[in-house]
Design a protein around this motif. Structure first.
Motif, short mmCIF file in Angstrom:
data_model
loop_
_atom_site.label_atom_id
_atom_site.label_comp_id
_atom_site.label_asym_id
_atom_site.label_seq_id
_atom_site.Cartn_x
_atom_site.Cartn_y
_atom_site.Cartn_z
N LEU A 156 0.83 -1.21 0.00
CA LEU A 156 0.00 0.00 0.00
C LEU A 156 0.86 1.26 0.00
O LEU A 156 0.58 2.23 -0.70
CB LEU A 156 -0.92 0.01 1.23
CG LEU A 156 -2.04 -1.02 1.23
CD1 LEU A 156 -2.61 -1.21 2.63
CD2 LEU A 156 -3.13 -0.63 0.25
N SER A 162 -1.44 4.57 -5.06
CA SER A 162 -2.25 4.44 -3.85
C SER A 162 -3.07 5.70 -3.62
O SER A 162 -2.59 6.82 -3.81
CB SER A 162 -1.37 4.19 -2.63
OG SER A 162 -0.94 2.87 -2.60
N ASP A 166 -5.98 4.30 0.76
CA ASP A 166 -4.96 3.24 0.83
C ASP A 166 -3.89 3.60 1.85
O ASP A 166 -3.45 2.75 2.63
CB ASP A 166 -4.29 3.02 -0.54
CG ASP A 166 -5.20 2.37 -1.55
OD1 ASP A 166 -6.15 1.67 -1.16
OD2 ASP A 166 -4.95 2.57 -2.76
#
Length: 191
Positions: A156, A162, A166
């Motif tokens: 992540l 991301s 996230d």
């Protein structure tokens, strides 16, 4: 010591378990001393020897593939490592099932290989699924579960695509993982 071990068992037949173990010890010693190129050559020979002389010793063959994949990662041969770890994971599932501790450890190593190959979407999907399995099968405080959590955090955190959600999830995961590691292993533990 590794070379002494190897020389002691060199005269034994190729299938002899002590000779195989000695080869493994030499490769490990080289790998630990950051002589990865030499270690990779010995790991490759060791794996080929096991596949030829002890094809039914699945556990040793899987361990040898794991070691070779780890060495390939040290040499920045991430695609080779990923190819091997996909094999190890598949064979571990076939041999022991998806909820086995060894299979879940292999899942964590495969997840790490996916991250190193920048396959973040696949890594996140795979690690979420495996983390859920590990939490059910081994518990939230097991080292394999904590490693899967750390790898999901890494996927992540390192994914350039991301989202803010996230990254919030990544922070939540790593905070929980660090807290669990400290509680389980103590504050002096290096992880």
């Amino acid at each position: 010591l590794g070379w002494a071990c190897w020389k002691t068992y060199l005269g034994r037949p190729a299938a002899d378990r002590y000779r195989c173990f000695a080869m493994h010890v030499v490769a490990d010693a080289l790998d630990l001393n950051e002589q990865h190129e030499a270690a990779a050559g010995i790991y490759e020979h060791h794996l080929a020897n096991l596949q030829r002389s002890r094809p039914d010793d699945t556990g040793c063959i899987l361990d040898a593939k794991n070691n070779l994949a780890d060495c390939y990662n040290s040499l920045d041969r991430h695609q080779d490592a990923l190819h091997l770890m996909r094999q190890v994971y598949r064979e571990s599932v076939d041999l022991d099932g998806r909820e086995d501790r060894g299979t879940l450890i292999s899942a964590g190593l495969l997840g790490l290989c996916l991250i190193r190959n920048k396959l973040f979407v696949e890594a996140k999907r795979f690690l979420r699924k495996e983390l859920s399995l590990a939490q059910e099968a081994l518990g939230r405080d097991h080292n394999a579960t904590l490693n899967l959590s750390s790898h999901l955090y890494q996927a992540l955190d390192e994914d350039p695509k991301s989202t803010r959600e996230d990254l919030v999830e990544a922070e939540r995961i790593i905070a929980d993982t660090v807290q669990r590691r400290r509680r389980v292993f103590g504050p002096a533990h290096p992880d």
